[in-house]
Design an enzyme around this catalytic site. Sequence first.
Site, PDB file in Angstrom:
ATOM      1  N   CYS A   1      -0.302   4.146   5.093  1.00  0.00           N
ATOM      2  CA  CYS A   1       0.165   4.911   3.944  1.00  0.00           C
ATOM      3  C   CYS A   1      -0.224   4.189   2.651  1.00  0.00           C
ATOM      4  CB  CYS A   1       1.682   5.081   4.031  1.00  0.00           C
ATOM      5  SG  CYS A   1       2.418   6.035   2.688  1.00  0.00           S
TER       6      CYS A   1
ATOM      7  N   SER B   1       1.620   3.521   0.316  1.00  0.00           N
ATOM      8  CA  SER B   1       2.666   2.560  -0.036  1.00  0.00           C
ATOM      9  C   SER B   1       2.388   1.180   0.548  1.00  0.00           C
ATOM     10  CB  SER B   1       4.028   3.063   0.447  1.00  0.00           C
ATOM     11  OG  SER B   1       4.363   4.284  -0.162  1.00  0.00           O
TER      12      SER B   1
ATOM     13  N   HIS C   1       0.045  -0.346  -1.788  1.00  0.00           N
ATOM     14  CA  HIS C   1       0.714  -0.750  -3.030  1.00  0.00           C
ATOM     15  C   HIS C   1       1.249  -2.177  -2.923  1.00  0.00           C
ATOM     16  CE1 HIS C   1       0.223   2.933  -5.049  1.00  0.00           C
ATOM     17  NE2 HIS C   1       1.252   3.607  -4.563  1.00  0.00           N
TER      18      HIS C   1
ATOM     19  N   HIS D   1       4.942   1.568   8.148  1.00  0.00           N
ATOM     20  CA  HIS D   1       6.227   2.273   8.199  1.00  0.00           C
ATOM     21  C   HIS D   1       6.091   3.713   8.690  1.00  0.00           C
ATOM     22  CE1 HIS D   1       4.441   3.389   4.332  1.00  0.00           C
ATOM     23  NE2 HIS D   1       5.175   4.486   4.361  1.00  0.00           N
TER      24      HIS D   1
ATOM     25  N   CYS E   1       6.496   9.500   7.930  1.00  0.00           N
ATOM     26  CA  CYS E   1       6.397   9.415   6.467  1.00  0.00           C
ATOM     27  C   CYS E   1       5.606  10.571   5.890  1.00  0.00           C
ATOM     28  CB  CYS E   1       5.771   8.086   6.030  1.00  0.00           C
ATOM     29  SG  CYS E   1       5.578   7.952   4.225  1.00  0.00           S
TER      30      CYS E   1
END
Length: 326
Positions: free
Chosen positions: A47, A49, A52, A68, A175
């Site tokens: 993902c 994220s 990030h 995740h 997610c």
Amino acid sequence: MSTAGKVIKCKAAVLWELKKPLSIEEVEVAPPKAHEVRIKMVATGICRSDDHVIAGTITMPFPLILGHEAAGIVESIGEGVTTVKPGDKVIPLFQAQCGKCRTCKHPKSNSCLKSDIISYKGTLLDGTSRFTCKGKTIYHFLGTSTFSQYTVVDEISVAKIDPSAPLEKVCLMGCGFPTGYGSAVKVAKVTKGSTCAVFGLGGVGLSAVIGCKAAGAARIIGVDINKDKFAKAKELGATECISPQDYDKPIHEVLQDMTDGGVDFSFEVIGRLDTMVSSLLCCQKAYGVSVIVGVPPDSQSLSMNPMMLLTGRTWKGAIFGVYVPF
């Protein structure tokens, strides 16, 4: 031979430092404590994220194991676990659900006060980690850490799924898909015949496109600088796609011109402050609804004119499409 109650050695992708490549290491995964579950990971997605954290726009303690968005099989459980048993197929939940706190009990919320997505402390609920590598403690990511062959999560961070579910596909339910789809159907509540704009056509943005189509939107405009994404977006429901780089004026003005004053619903699925503002401004000023889906950078804030909202626009945000995964 059973591994229950024993330390498991396995491979994991460890992020040792900011802005460094992930390193495949042998890690030790401790047995689950009370109200914890150890999972053998079968499939995991990547993902934005996760990226990030690597880039430093989400601040976490180091070293850590990212990931995740995944699915796996319960290997063992700690004392007091009642919702799953060894052998169950499960999805780890980055958005924990204790079911007891004020926000869990609220009908419009899924942001549990015990979720690590609020604090980014990098541990399980008891404040400790179950990972070690080269004699060092390795931190968890959002209580899940799925970039490991085995992981330990709190019981409130795991959901049992249908035993016939294909794990390599349902991992996206951890997610990406619910985040995008739910933002359209549950957060924005897209209406039949409406016009929508989706900023960012990655996996989550495409899920938002699917949600808009399912809700009956008549026009769905995909916005991305990568035109290679346009064909898939149109296949999934976008009626047209545009790139901001093809225009000499701000993209929100382009969208306003295309839609007689602005779209009914817009979605920012990138995580940039400038596109969040563009997504808001492209909405019809009297009744448009804009939803922030992408994770914004840490320690950055927006400066905005309140008139952008005073005229009637609504600006909303949500995590995991406000789904409660139990």
